[in-house]
Design an enzyme around this catalytic site. Structure first.
Site, PDB file in Angstrom:
ATOM      1  N   ARG A 102      46.940  37.494  41.829  1.00 18.22           N
ATOM      2  CA  ARG A 102      46.690  36.054  41.639  1.00 18.22           C
ATOM      3  C   ARG A 102      47.859  35.388  40.932  1.00 18.22           C
ATOM      4  O   ARG A 102      48.221  34.242  41.258  1.00 18.22           O
ATOM      5  CB  ARG A 102      45.382  35.858  40.864  1.00 18.22           C
ATOM      6  CG  ARG A 102      44.166  36.176  41.742  1.00 18.22           C
ATOM      7  CD  ARG A 102      42.965  36.549  40.913  1.00 18.22           C
ATOM      8  NE  ARG A 102      41.754  36.687  41.711  1.00 18.22           N
ATOM      9  CZ  ARG A 102      41.410  37.783  42.406  1.00 18.22           C
ATOM     10  NH1 ARG A 102      42.201  38.847  42.428  1.00 18.22           N
ATOM     11  NH2 ARG A 102      40.282  37.807  43.097  1.00 18.22           N
TER      12      ARG A 102
ATOM     13  N   GLY B 160      43.611  44.057  51.120  1.00 20.33           N
ATOM     14  CA  GLY B 160      42.511  43.133  51.399  1.00 20.33           C
ATOM     15  C   GLY B 160      42.607  41.876  50.552  1.00 20.33           C
ATOM     16  O   GLY B 160      42.306  40.768  51.017  1.00 20.33           O
TER      17      GLY B 160
ATOM     18  N   ARG C 214      39.121  46.097  58.659  1.00 18.56           N
ATOM     19  CA  ARG C 214      38.222  45.516  57.653  1.00 18.56           C
ATOM     20  C   ARG C 214      37.762  44.111  58.062  1.00 18.56           C
ATOM     21  O   ARG C 214      38.486  43.378  58.739  1.00 18.56           O
ATOM     22  CB  ARG C 214      38.922  45.522  56.280  1.00 18.56           C
ATOM     23  CG  ARG C 214      39.198  46.968  55.846  1.00 18.56           C
ATOM     24  CD  ARG C 214      39.894  47.061  54.537  1.00 18.56           C
ATOM     25  NE  ARG C 214      39.083  46.572  53.453  1.00 18.56           N
ATOM     26  CZ  ARG C 214      39.529  46.430  52.206  1.00 18.56           C
ATOM     27  NH1 ARG C 214      40.786  46.747  51.923  1.00 18.56           N
ATOM     28  NH2 ARG C 214      38.739  45.985  51.264  1.00 18.56           N
TER      29      ARG C 214
ATOM     30  N   GLN D 201      36.993  38.247  46.635  1.00 20.27           N
ATOM     31  CA  GLN D 201      38.024  37.907  47.616  1.00 20.27           C
ATOM     32  C   GLN D 201      37.580  36.702  48.444  1.00 20.27           C
ATOM     33  O   GLN D 201      38.357  35.776  48.674  1.00 20.27           O
ATOM     34  CB  GLN D 201      38.319  39.113  48.513  1.00 20.27           C
ATOM     35  CG  GLN D 201      38.953  40.266  47.731  1.00 20.27           C
ATOM     36  CD  GLN D 201      39.260  41.477  48.586  1.00 20.27           C
ATOM     37  OE1 GLN D 201      38.867  41.543  49.744  1.00 20.27           O
ATOM     38  NE2 GLN D 201      39.957  42.443  48.014  1.00 20.27           N
TER      39      GLN D 201
ATOM     40  N   ASP E  17      34.991  48.980  42.422  1.00 20.65           N
ATOM     41  CA  ASP E  17      36.082  49.915  42.715  1.00 20.65           C
ATOM     42  C   ASP E  17      35.947  51.231  41.949  1.00 20.65           C
ATOM     43  O   ASP E  17      36.648  52.207  42.245  1.00 20.65           O
ATOM     44  CB  ASP E  17      37.437  49.264  42.403  1.00 20.65           C
ATOM     45  CG  ASP E  17      37.733  48.108  43.358  1.00 20.65           C
ATOM     46  OD1 ASP E  17      37.211  48.127  44.491  1.00 20.65           O
ATOM     47  OD2 ASP E  17      38.462  47.187  42.970  1.00 20.65           O
TER      48      ASP E  17
ATOM     49  N   LYS F 298      35.557  49.219  52.463  1.00 20.29           N
ATOM     50  CA  LYS F 298      36.756  49.238  51.614  1.00 20.29           C
ATOM     51  C   LYS F 298      37.893  49.958  52.366  1.00 20.29           C
ATOM     52  O   LYS F 298      37.832  50.108  53.577  1.00 20.29           O
ATOM     53  CB  LYS F 298      36.424  49.908  50.281  1.00 20.29           C
ATOM     54  CG  LYS F 298      35.412  49.112  49.445  1.00 20.29           C
ATOM     55  CD  LYS F 298      35.998  47.784  49.014  1.00 20.29           C
ATOM     56  CE  LYS F 298      35.015  46.964  48.215  1.00 20.29           C
ATOM     57  NZ  LYS F 298      35.524  45.625  47.919  1.00 20.29           N
TER      58      LYS F 298
ATOM     59  N   ARG G  43      41.685  55.112  45.881  1.00 16.83           N
ATOM     60  CA  ARG G  43      40.631  55.410  44.890  1.00 16.83           C
ATOM     61  C   ARG G  43      40.013  56.795  45.157  1.00 16.83           C
ATOM     62  O   ARG G  43      39.585  57.475  44.232  1.00 16.83           O
ATOM     63  CB  ARG G  43      39.550  54.340  44.910  1.00 16.83           C
ATOM     64  CG  ARG G  43      40.103  52.927  44.737  1.00 16.83           C
ATOM     65  CD  ARG G  43      39.721  52.286  43.427  1.00 16.83           C
ATOM     66  NE  ARG G  43      40.361  50.989  43.313  1.00 16.83           N
ATOM     67  CZ  ARG G  43      41.321  50.672  42.451  1.00 16.83           C
ATOM     68  NH1 ARG G  43      41.747  51.555  41.555  1.00 16.83           N
ATOM     69  NH2 ARG G  43      41.858  49.479  42.430  1.00 16.83           N
TER      70      ARG G  43
HETATM   71  C1  S3P Z   1      39.219  42.316  44.483  1.00 13.03           C
HETATM   72  C2  S3P Z   1      37.890  42.209  44.759  1.00 13.03           C
HETATM   73  C3  S3P Z   1      37.061  43.327  45.214  1.00 13.03           C
HETATM   74  C4  S3P Z   1      37.727  44.669  44.959  1.00 13.03           C
HETATM   75  C5  S3P Z   1      39.175  44.659  45.326  1.00 13.03           C
HETATM   76  C6  S3P Z   1      39.927  43.594  44.546  1.00 13.03           C
HETATM   77  C7  S3P Z   1      39.965  41.104  44.079  1.00 13.03           C
HETATM   78  O1  S3P Z   1      36.824  43.192  46.607  1.00 13.03           O
HETATM   79  O2  S3P Z   1      37.062  45.689  45.659  1.00 13.03           O
HETATM   80  O3  S3P Z   1      39.780  45.914  45.046  1.00 13.03           O
HETATM   81  O4  S3P Z   1      41.072  41.227  43.528  1.00 13.03           O
HETATM   82  O5  S3P Z   1      39.439  40.001  44.294  1.00 13.03           O
HETATM   83  P1  S3P Z   1      35.604  42.284  47.132  1.00 13.03           P
HETATM   84  O6  S3P Z   1      35.773  40.973  46.527  1.00 13.03           O
HETATM   85  O7  S3P Z   1      35.734  42.200  48.625  1.00 13.03           O
HETATM   86  O8  S3P Z   1      34.372  43.024  46.704  1.00 13.03           O
END
Ligand code: S3P
Length: 418
Positions: A25, A89, A117, A162, A305, A332, A378
């Site tokens: 971010r 992701g 995904r 996310q 996670d 994931k 992980r």
């Molecule tokens: C994350 C949110 C999570 C997490 C990922 C990082 C983020 O995913 O599993 O490793 O930085 O916003 P989800 O929001 O899809 O659960």
């Protein structure tokens, strides 16, 4: 890599890499802001490098000096870019929302795992704001076309930081107000950083409202990642005593500490302090006798996670554990319900898959065995913890994927990758 041997005792003090979510971010938002921001203790893992690559392609300037990044933002993104999101992701989902508000076209794509995904979860809520985001049968590549956005009410079906972040980043460019409501609160780093950058954003429980705002660059001092510290915390609980320094303890991320409370793990938070809007502490964990637990969906987002590792700890706990409401694990970097169950069973444990979680019958000791990471960082790191705590150790196939979030993980354990 070399075989991982069991250890009778595991003790030490550890400085862990910067938080992955906060680093993503800090790079992305400063990259789209007016002015510049200096990021310290940034995670230089492959996922965050994907975010750097994409933001540079969009026009941001990023200088790297060790774990310090100087980002000069470009509020106006370059048109017609192809954005390679690698395995990440967070990069593809957040950036889809950010780009959708910029009235440009772009293509976002990634590696084989990322391309498997789900992306509809981002495209659909963004369409409520008027965005034109096309997926490839629900997956990447994703194509964004220029559109003027309008504010909307978006009730999310899944608790995903996310997806929430993608909508908020689009909402920054939408006329009127955008309201996002989550079923369960997910990590809130985006909200905190947007407020620090001057966005008109308000949070009320599981609801976030954002209005059209320009961002100003800010300096970010990234805390160490509790998701990376978790492996060393677990080794303390299983095998001795560990102290993890300066770990982010934002309450949307500390589900593992709630799991520790239930398991009966002995831990203490030392030197608690707030800096840059994120709370941090040193976490001391000592060897503990653990008992089986029952985890349900409300706790899942705050430990999403860490669940493979928590499941492993339960394999060493007394009694039968039930973890449910964690269907998200199936989408994931690997299907983490399948890969975690395989990991535990290969080490000699007893883990049964449920559609949305696990049943784990704890054993005082696990024999050890070999484990495939399935290229999921992980899973590789959880396997290493399991082998160190087992009776005979084992081998990890394809361990190099730990570079996604923790490039020197094996070195910190005193092991060589090759
Ligand atoms: C994350 C949110 C999570 C997490 C990922 C990082 C983020 O995913 O599993 O490793 O930085 O916003 P989800 O929001 O899809 O659960």
């Amino acid at each position: 890599m070399e075989r991982i041997s069991p250890r009778a005792c595991f003790e030490g003090e550890f400085s862990l890499p910067g938080d992955k979510s906060v680093t993503h971010r800090a790079i992305m938002l400063n990259g789209g802001a007016d002015g510049e921001g200096v990021i310290t203790n940034a995670l230089m893992g492959e996922d965050c490098l994907s975010t750097c690559r994409c933001m540079r392609a969009l026009g941001a300037k990023i200088d790297v000096d060790g774990t310090t990044l100087r980002v000069v933002g470009t509020p106006r993104f370059r048109r017609g870019t192809k954005l390679n999101c690698g395995n990440s992701g967070t990069t593809i989902r957040l950036l889809t929302g950010f780009v959708a508000g910029k009235e440009i076209d772009a293509e976002l794509y990634g590696d084989e795992s990322l391309s498997a995904r789900p992306m509809k979860r981002v495209a659909e809520p963004l369409s409520l704001l008027g965005a034109d985001v096309k997926t490839t049968d629900g997956h990447a590549p994703v194509y964004v076309s220029p559109k003027t956005l309008h504010g909307a009410d978006v009730a999310l079906q899944i608790a995903s930081a996310q997806v929430k972040s993608a909508v908020l980043l689009a909402g920054l460019s939408a006329d009127g107000e955008t309201r996002v409501i989550e079923p369960i609160k997910s990590r809130d780093h985006t909200e905190r950083m947007l407020q620090a950058m001057g966005a008109d954003l308000r949070v009320d429980g599981n609801e976030v409202r954002v209005k059209k705002s320009a961002l100003k660059g800010v300096d970010v001092c990234v805390p160490s990642d509790i998701s990376s510290a978790a492996y060393f915390m677990a080794l303390g609980a299983l095998k001795g005593k560990t102290l993890c320094k300066n770990v982010g303890i934002n309450s949307t991320r500390t589900g593992i500490l709630k799991a520790f409370d239930l398991l009966g793990v002995n831990y203490t938070l030392l030197n608690r302090q707030v800096s840059g809007g994120e709370e941090r502490a040193d976490i001391l964990v000592e060897k503990s006798d653990m008992r089986a637990i029952n985890l349900t969906r409300e706790l899942v987002p705050s430990m999403i996670d860490e669940l493979p590792l928590i499941a492993l700890l339960c394999a060493f706990a007394d009694g039968e554990t039930r973890i449910t409401g964690a269907k998200e694990l199936r989408v994931k970097e690997s299907d983490r319900i399948r890969t975690t169950a395989e990991l535990i069973n290969n080490l000699g444990g007893d883990c049964e898959e449920l559609p949305d979680g696990f049943i784990i019958r704890g054993r005082e000791k696990l024999v050890g065995g070999d484990v495939d990471s399935y290229l999921d960082h992980r899973i590789a790191m959880t396997a290493a913890v399991g082998m160190i705590a087992s009776q005979t150790g084992g081998r990890i196939y394809r361990p190099e994927c730990c570079a996604i979030s923790f490039p020197d993980f094996f070195e910190k354990l005193g092991l060589k990758l090759y």
